[in-house]
Design a protein around this motif. Structure first.
Motif, PDB file in Angstrom:
ATOM      1  N   TRP A 269       0.841  -1.187   0.000  1.00 39.59           N
ATOM      2  CA  TRP A 269       0.000   0.000   0.000  1.00 39.59           C
ATOM      3  C   TRP A 269       0.880   1.241   0.000  1.00 39.59           C
ATOM      4  CZ3 TRP A 269      -4.338  -1.231   4.109  1.00 39.59           C
ATOM      5  CH2 TRP A 269      -4.998  -2.409   3.717  1.00 39.59           C
ATOM      6  N   SER A 270       0.456   2.245  -0.741  1.00 42.59           N
ATOM      7  CA  SER A 270       1.254   3.462  -0.846  1.00 42.59           C
ATOM      8  C   SER A 270       0.893   4.449   0.249  1.00 42.59           C
ATOM      9  CB  SER A 270       1.055   4.112  -2.216  1.00 42.59           C
ATOM     10  OG  SER A 270      -0.284   4.546  -2.364  1.00 42.59           O
ATOM     11  N   ALA A 271       1.789   5.406   0.450  1.00 40.52           N
ATOM     12  CA  ALA A 271       1.618   6.367   1.536  1.00 40.52           C
ATOM     13  C   ALA A 271       0.431   7.295   1.328  1.00 40.52           C
ATOM     14  CB  ALA A 271       2.892   7.203   1.692  1.00 40.52           C
ATOM     15  N   ASP A 272       0.033   7.498   0.056  1.00 36.44           N
ATOM     16  CA  ASP A 272      -1.008   8.498  -0.195  1.00 36.44           C
ATOM     17  C   ASP A 272      -2.409   7.988   0.057  1.00 36.44           C
ATOM     18  OD1 ASP A 272      -1.472   6.813  -2.311  1.00 36.44           O
ATOM     19  OD2 ASP A 272      -0.932   8.252  -3.872  1.00 36.44           O
ATOM     20  N   SER A 330      -0.678   3.180   6.410  1.00 36.06           N
ATOM     21  CA  SER A 330      -1.387   4.096   5.508  1.00 36.06           C
ATOM     22  C   SER A 330      -2.689   3.467   5.053  1.00 36.06           C
ATOM     23  CB  SER A 330      -0.520   4.427   4.284  1.00 36.06           C
ATOM     24  OG  SER A 330      -0.407   3.301   3.428  1.00 36.06           O
ATOM     25  N   THR A 331      -3.562   4.292   4.487  1.00 38.73           N
ATOM     26  CA  THR A 331      -4.796   3.890   3.845  1.00 38.73           C
ATOM     27  C   THR A 331      -5.873   3.531   4.881  1.00 38.73           C
ATOM     28  OG1 THR A 331      -3.453   2.956   2.048  1.00 38.73           O
ATOM     29  CG2 THR A 331      -5.814   2.547   2.003  1.00 38.73           C
ATOM     30  N   ALA A 332      -6.895   4.348   4.912  1.00 38.41           N
ATOM     31  CA  ALA A 332      -7.958   4.174   5.901  1.00 38.41           C
ATOM     32  C   ALA A 332      -8.856   2.995   5.558  1.00 38.41           C
ATOM     33  CB  ALA A 332      -8.794   5.448   5.991  1.00 38.41           C
ATOM     34  N   MET A 333      -9.395   2.375   6.601  1.00 39.76           N
ATOM     35  CA  MET A 333     -10.469   1.403   6.437  1.00 39.76           C
ATOM     36  C   MET A 333     -11.767   2.189   6.317  1.00 39.76           C
ATOM     37  SD  MET A 333     -11.940  -1.479   9.109  1.00 39.76           S
ATOM     38  CE  MET A 333     -10.488  -2.508   9.136  1.00 39.76           C
ATOM     39  N   SER A 334     -12.350   2.150   5.131  1.00 40.06           N
ATOM     40  CA  SER A 334     -13.592   2.863   4.869  1.00 40.06           C
ATOM     41  C   SER A 334     -14.738   1.864   4.921  1.00 40.06           C
ATOM     42  CB  SER A 334     -13.531   3.538   3.502  1.00 40.06           C
ATOM     43  OG  SER A 334     -14.754   4.152   3.180  1.00 40.06           O
ATOM     44  N   PHE A 369     -14.365   6.434   8.345  1.00 35.89           N
ATOM     45  CA  PHE A 369     -12.951   6.163   8.105  1.00 35.89           C
ATOM     46  C   PHE A 369     -12.292   5.773   9.425  1.00 35.89           C
ATOM     47  CE2 PHE A 369     -14.085   8.978   4.624  1.00 35.89           C
ATOM     48  CZ  PHE A 369     -13.459   8.392   3.527  1.00 35.89           C
ATOM     49  N   TYR A 370     -11.693   4.601   9.438  1.00 36.19           N
ATOM     50  CA  TYR A 370     -10.945   4.148  10.611  1.00 36.19           C
ATOM     51  C   TYR A 370      -9.476   4.083  10.229  1.00 36.19           C
ATOM     52  CZ  TYR A 370      -9.289   1.093  14.380  1.00 36.19           C
ATOM     53  OH  TYR A 370      -8.589   0.558  15.444  1.00 36.19           O
ATOM     54  N   GLN A 371      -8.651   4.917  10.870  1.00 32.82           N
ATOM     55  CA  GLN A 371      -7.242   5.027  10.497  1.00 32.82           C
ATOM     56  C   GLN A 371      -6.380   5.241  11.740  1.00 32.82           C
ATOM     57  OE1 GLN A 371      -7.099   8.264   7.640  1.00 32.82           O
ATOM     58  NE2 GLN A 371      -7.670   9.782   9.160  1.00 32.82           N
ATOM     59  N   PRO A 372      -6.191   4.224  12.550  1.00 37.99           N
ATOM     60  CA  PRO A 372      -5.427   4.389  13.796  1.00 37.99           C
ATOM     61  C   PRO A 372      -3.966   4.738  13.587  1.00 37.99           C
ATOM     62  CG  PRO A 372      -5.887   2.076  13.377  1.00 37.99           C
ATOM     63  CD  PRO A 372      -6.689   2.854  12.380  1.00 37.99           C
ATOM     64  N   TYR A 373      -3.443   4.522  12.388  1.00 35.46           N
ATOM     65  CA  TYR A 373      -2.048   4.888  12.096  1.00 35.46           C
ATOM     66  C   TYR A 373      -1.841   6.394  12.041  1.00 35.46           C
ATOM     67  CZ  TYR A 373      -3.775   6.004   7.446  1.00 35.46           C
ATOM     68  OH  TYR A 373      -4.480   6.566   6.412  1.00 35.46           O
ATOM     69  N   ALA A 374      -2.913   7.155  11.786  1.00 31.81           N
ATOM     70  CA  ALA A 374      -2.788   8.571  11.464  1.00 31.81           C
ATOM     71  C   ALA A 374      -2.189   9.399  12.593  1.00 31.81           C
ATOM     72  CB  ALA A 374      -4.141   9.133  11.059  1.00 31.81           C
ATOM     73  N   ASP A 375      -2.372   8.969  13.833  1.00 27.88           N
ATOM     74  CA  ASP A 375      -1.869   9.730  14.984  1.00 27.88           C
ATOM     75  C   ASP A 375      -0.469   9.286  15.406  1.00 27.88           C
ATOM     76  OD1 ASP A 375      -4.218  11.215  15.165  1.00 27.88           O
ATOM     77  OD2 ASP A 375      -5.178   9.703  16.423  1.00 27.88           O
ATOM     78  N   LEU A 376       0.173   8.457  14.595  1.00 31.14           N
ATOM     79  CA  LEU A 376       1.465   7.883  14.989  1.00 31.14           C
ATOM     80  C   LEU A 376       2.591   8.358  14.079  1.00 31.14           C
ATOM     81  CD1 LEU A 376       0.298   4.216  15.714  1.00 31.14           C
ATOM     82  CD2 LEU A 376       0.582   6.098  17.334  1.00 31.14           C
ATOM     83  N   LYS A 377       2.548   9.614  13.694  1.00 30.11           N
ATOM     84  CA  LYS A 377       3.568  10.152  12.798  1.00 30.11           C
ATOM     85  C   LYS A 377       4.962  10.043  13.407  1.00 30.11           C
ATOM     86  CE  LYS A 377       4.821  14.289  10.165  1.00 30.11           C
ATOM     87  NZ  LYS A 377       4.425  15.676   9.796  1.00 30.11           N
ATOM     88  N   ASP A 378       5.087  10.287  14.708  1.00 26.38           N
ATOM     89  CA  ASP A 378       6.405  10.270  15.358  1.00 26.38           C
ATOM     90  C   ASP A 378       7.038   8.887  15.358  1.00 26.38           C
ATOM     91  OD1 ASP A 378       6.137  12.954  15.837  1.00 26.38           O
ATOM     92  OD2 ASP A 378       5.499  12.742  17.915  1.00 26.38           O
ATOM     93  N   ASP A 428      -5.874   9.861   5.723  1.00 26.91           N
ATOM     94  CA  ASP A 428      -4.686  10.693   5.877  1.00 26.91           C
ATOM     95  C   ASP A 428      -3.462   9.992   5.316  1.00 26.91           C
ATOM     96  OD1 ASP A 428      -6.285  12.497   7.149  1.00 26.91           O
ATOM     97  OD2 ASP A 428      -5.566  12.056   9.168  1.00 26.91           O
ATOM     98  N   GLU A 429      -2.552  10.784   4.790  1.00 23.48           N
ATOM     99  CA  GLU A 429      -1.324  10.214   4.236  1.00 23.48           C
ATOM    100  C   GLU A 429      -0.458   9.652   5.349  1.00 23.48           C
ATOM    101  OE1 GLU A 429       2.422  11.499   1.340  1.00 23.48           O
ATOM    102  OE2 GLU A 429       0.569  12.686   1.399  1.00 23.48           O
ATOM    103  N   GLY A 430       0.125   8.503   5.103  1.00 21.68           N
ATOM    104  CA  GLY A 430       1.005   7.866   6.078  1.00 21.68           C
ATOM    105  C   GLY A 430       2.330   7.504   5.465  1.00 21.68           C
ATOM    106  N   ALA A 431       2.638   6.223   5.410  1.00 22.07           N
ATOM    107  CA  ALA A 431       3.897   5.745   4.854  1.00 22.07           C
ATOM    108  C   ALA A 431       3.638   4.464   4.073  1.00 22.07           C
ATOM    109  CB  ALA A 431       4.915   5.488   5.959  1.00 22.07           C
ATOM    110  N   ASP A 432       4.506   4.184   3.085  1.00 17.46           N
ATOM    111  CA  ASP A 432       4.382   2.932   2.344  1.00 17.46           C
ATOM    112  C   ASP A 432       4.447   1.754   3.303  1.00 17.46           C
ATOM    113  OD1 ASP A 432       4.366   4.508   0.105  1.00 17.46           O
ATOM    114  OD2 ASP A 432       6.397   4.007  -0.530  1.00 17.46           O
TER     115      ASP A 432
END
Length: 448
Positions: A269-272, A330-334, A369-378, A428-432
């Motif tokens: 999955w891509s970051a976008d 990356s990539t939300a569960m819709s 949209f469920y995206q628990p990765y989005a708050d873990l940028k650090d 939200d954009e994340g990482a590959d």
């Protein structure tokens, strides 16, 4: 005659207005000025207008009360037992002080509140801080298997030298509590626990959990038919179901309740947020009105729930495992429900509903949209569940966005719940990444 009244968390506007109305006018009428001397409490009352005439000898933690007396602007600090309260000077006059009892359980109980004036003098007043019965709001995994560790989240969990806290199932089978904090209990699941609500007992009372252990009230998808639910998808992408992931090189993912669905096993999955695999990023259920593939809303448990509850009072729940070796970045569960008038396997099944942002037959296409990765940028968006299963909950009121995340004005009604889709796209954009996201026991139940 004094009565113990719990009161309400909301501050009554009438009481507040009366309190603020007594502030004297000066050149700076909004400036708070404390007074010297000794404050005096004459009585304590509720801020609930319906109970304002009742005098209080105690109140539950986190409840709001009104102190009535003289020279109350001389109060610099206020304690209930040994717990300090937060004072809002906008709610203090000479004769009234509105305050919320601290939420922390006191370490030392004296059944007094203590006023500290600006000279440092301490003035006690008899008033009991009442601790509610334990409240269990959520469980880390409602389908935690026997012998495993699970965490119950809530409030007012406490042991007392004279009475240890207990957690039991409806039959009275007791779990071992391995760690205890006021808002968190860690337990070991007994071998003989039965499905249903849990009972929690402390020295302060007994209560029932707001969730069911091994909740099977209205399972829509169980991926193996073990609960009389749908065993997979029914559309272009039927769901990839596994008994385990050993053959896929992830033996650490073990089933929690028979077979489960897994997303992302063979796709990168891509970051976008738009690179989820075509086959590995979808679950589509298009009803056909047959015994094998009914409209979800016609299933007996779901039909009864929709009859008894407004859809805004419901939530989606499911168990999920994201292995540490294949984190989700990356990539939300819709997720979205669909009516048969929009999506039906025999007549008008298509994938347009995934991409349309408008309204069709007054229903629209709301999704969550469920995206628990989005708050873990650090941490590089590195979300995983450490190879364990967790329970995910999302209220249906969160199903209100189009595919691009824009808010929709026309949402669901009781005729909207015939089909169901999960697609990994957007967010939200994340990482590959090359995630594996395992899901089991998708259900819709009332919010309690």
């Amino acid at each position: 005659m004094n009565h113990i009244i719990t009161g309400r968390l909301a501050i009554a506007l009438g009481v507040t207005a009366m309190a603020l109305g007594t502030v004297s006018c000066k050149d700076e009428p909004d400036k708070y000025e404390h007074t010297d001397g000794t404050p005096v409490i004459e009585y304590v009352r509720s801020t609930d207008p319906a109970a304002a005439d009742s005098l209080l000898s105690g109140a539950f933690l986190s409840n709001t009360v009104c102190l009535v007396g003289q020279n109350l602007r001389a109060i610099h600090e206020l304690y209930f037992n040994d717990q300090k309260a937060v004072l809002n000077t906008s709610l203090i006059t000479d004769n009234h002080l509105i305050v919320t009892l601290p939420s922390q359980i006191p370490a030392k109980v004296t059944d007094n509140l203590y006023m500290v004036n600006y000279s440092g003098d301490t003035i006690p007043y008899p008033f009991k801080s009442l601790v509610p019965a334990p409240k269990a709001a959520t469980m880390s995994c409602e389908w935690a298997p026997a012998g495993s560790t699970a965490v119950i989240y809530g409030d007012f969990f406490v042991n007392d030298p004279s009475m240890e806290m207990t957690v039991t199932d409806a039959a009275g089978n007791q779990a071992e509590i391995t760690a205890l904090e006021q808002t968190k209990l860690t337990i070991t699941i007994p071998d003989n626990w039965e499905p249903g609500y849990l009972n929690l007992t402390s020295i302060y009372g007994k209560s029932k959990s707001k969730f069911r252990y091994k909740d099977n009230l209205n399972i829509l998808f169980d991926f193996d038919g073990s609960h009389g639910a749908v065993a997979g998808g029914h559309g272009w992408h039927n769901a990839k179901v596994y008994a385990d992931l050993s053959a896929e090189g992830v033996p650490e993912v073990t089933p929690i309740d028979g077979s489960f669905m897994a997303f992302g096993v063979t796709a990168a999955w891509s970051a976008d947020g738009w690179g989820a695999g075509e086959d590995d990023g979808h679950l589509e259920y298009w009803p056909e009105d047959t015994p094998e593939n009914p409209s979800l809303s016609s299933m007996p448990d779901f039909a009864d729930i929709l009859k008894r509850n407004d859809w805004t009072e419901l939530q989606v729940k499911f168990e999920m495992c994201v292995p540490a070796a294949r984190p989700w970045k990356s990539t939300a569960m819709s997720m979205m429900f669909t009516p048969s008038s929009v999506v039906h396997y025999a007549n008008n099944a298509n994938n347009y509903y995934l991409y349309e942002s408008g309204v069709w037959e007054g229903v629209g296409y709301p999704r969550a949209f469920y995206q628990p990765y989005a708050d873990l940028k650090d941490s590089g968006f590195n979300f995983n569940t450490n190879d364990e299963w967790i329970t995910v909950s999302m209220p249906l009121s969160a199903f209100r966005f189009n595919r691009n995340g824009g808010a929709l004005t026309e949402l669901y009604n009781k005729n909207s719940f015939d089909g169901f889709t999960i697609v990994f796209a957007g967010g939200d954009e994340g990482a590959d990444c090359e995630p594996i996201i395992c899901v089991d026991n998708i259900r819709v139940v009332p919010i309690e």
